[in-house]
Enzyme design. Sequence first.
Site, mmCIF file in Angstrom:
data_model
loop_
_atom_site.group_PDB
_atom_site.id
_atom_site.type_symbol
_atom_site.label_atom_id
_atom_site.label_comp_id
_atom_site.label_asym_id
_atom_site.label_seq_id
_atom_site.Cartn_x
_atom_site.Cartn_y
_atom_site.Cartn_z
ATOM 1 C CB SER A 1 -0.912 0.016 1.228
ATOM 2 O OG SER A 1 -1.614 1.251 1.317
ATOM 3 C CE1 TYR B 1 -4.144 -2.740 5.234
ATOM 4 C CE2 TYR B 1 -3.573 -0.495 4.607
ATOM 5 C CZ TYR B 1 -3.982 -1.769 4.261
ATOM 6 O OH TYR B 1 -4.224 -2.073 2.945
#
Length: 282
Positions: free
Chosen positions: A157, A170
Site C-alpha cells: 500500500s 496497517y
Amino acid sequence: DFVAHRRWFRRRQSLAGRVVLITGAAGGLGRELALRFAHEGATVALWDVRADALDEVFEWLTRTHKVAPSAVRRTVVDVADRRAVERAAAELAHACGAVRVLVNNAAIVCGDALLAGSADSLERTLRVNIEGAFWVVRALATPMLAAGGGTVVTVGSVVAQLPSARLADYCASKAALGMLHACLRWELRGAPRGDSVRCLLVQPYLLDTPLFAGGAPGLFPRLLAFVLPPLSAAEVARRVVLGVQTGQERLVLPYILRWAPLVLELLPVAAADALLTLAGAR
C-alpha cells in the site's frame, strides 16, 4: 501502461494453464484478481478464511462470468496459521501442480488507535498481514523455483510510507511487506535459478472495496475524492495481471504517489505535517 500495452516493447507472457494462488481471495480485490487471471486462461486457487464468502466468489466466477468450475479451486485457509498454510500448499501441489503466480493479498484493517485499541485486534492484524505473507512465501516459493519459475506478487500500500493516526498496525504491516518483497528479490538473486522467479510489489491508494468502506480521508474529503478518487478494484486487478505478464517489479497506483514520500522528506517538517493533515493523517 503505455509501454506494457505495446507488444513490440514488452512481450506479454501467457498465463494459460498456469496455477495462480490468491490469498484473501474472497475480498473485493481478491475476487477481481481471480476473474482477471481466469480470463487469461489460468487455474485460480482461492484462499480465504471465510468459507461462505469463498462460495459466493465461486458462484460469481462460474455463473455470472462463465468461468469453468474446473478452473477454480477454493480452500478455507487462515494464512496466520503456519501449519494450515503448509498443509493447504501441499494439497494444492498434489491436485494442480506447482503454483506459478502467487498473489499475497490477504490483509485486514481495524482502524483502531494504537494506544487505545484492542490488543487482540492489533495482534490479529500483524499476524495476518505480516506473518501470513511470510508463511505463504516460504511454502510456495521453493516449489515455484523447482517448477521453472514464476512470479511472487506482494500487495502492499502507499501508506507503507505515508503515516496515519489509527492505522499504525496497517501502515507498519504494509511497510514490512515492502521490505519482505525487497529482501526476497535479493535472496532469489543468490539462489540457483533464482532469476526465474520475479517479484512484483503493488502499492495502491485507497480502493473502493468493503475493506476500506467509510474510509474517505482528509479535512476536505470531497475535494480529496475529486483529486484522488478511490481506485477501482477491477482496474487495480487489470494492472496487476498486466504487471505479471510484462515482468514489472513495482506498481504504485496512481503513479504520482510514487513521489509523495520523497517530496515529504524534502519539505520542512511543519510543511510536511500540514500536507499530511490535509490528507487525513491526523
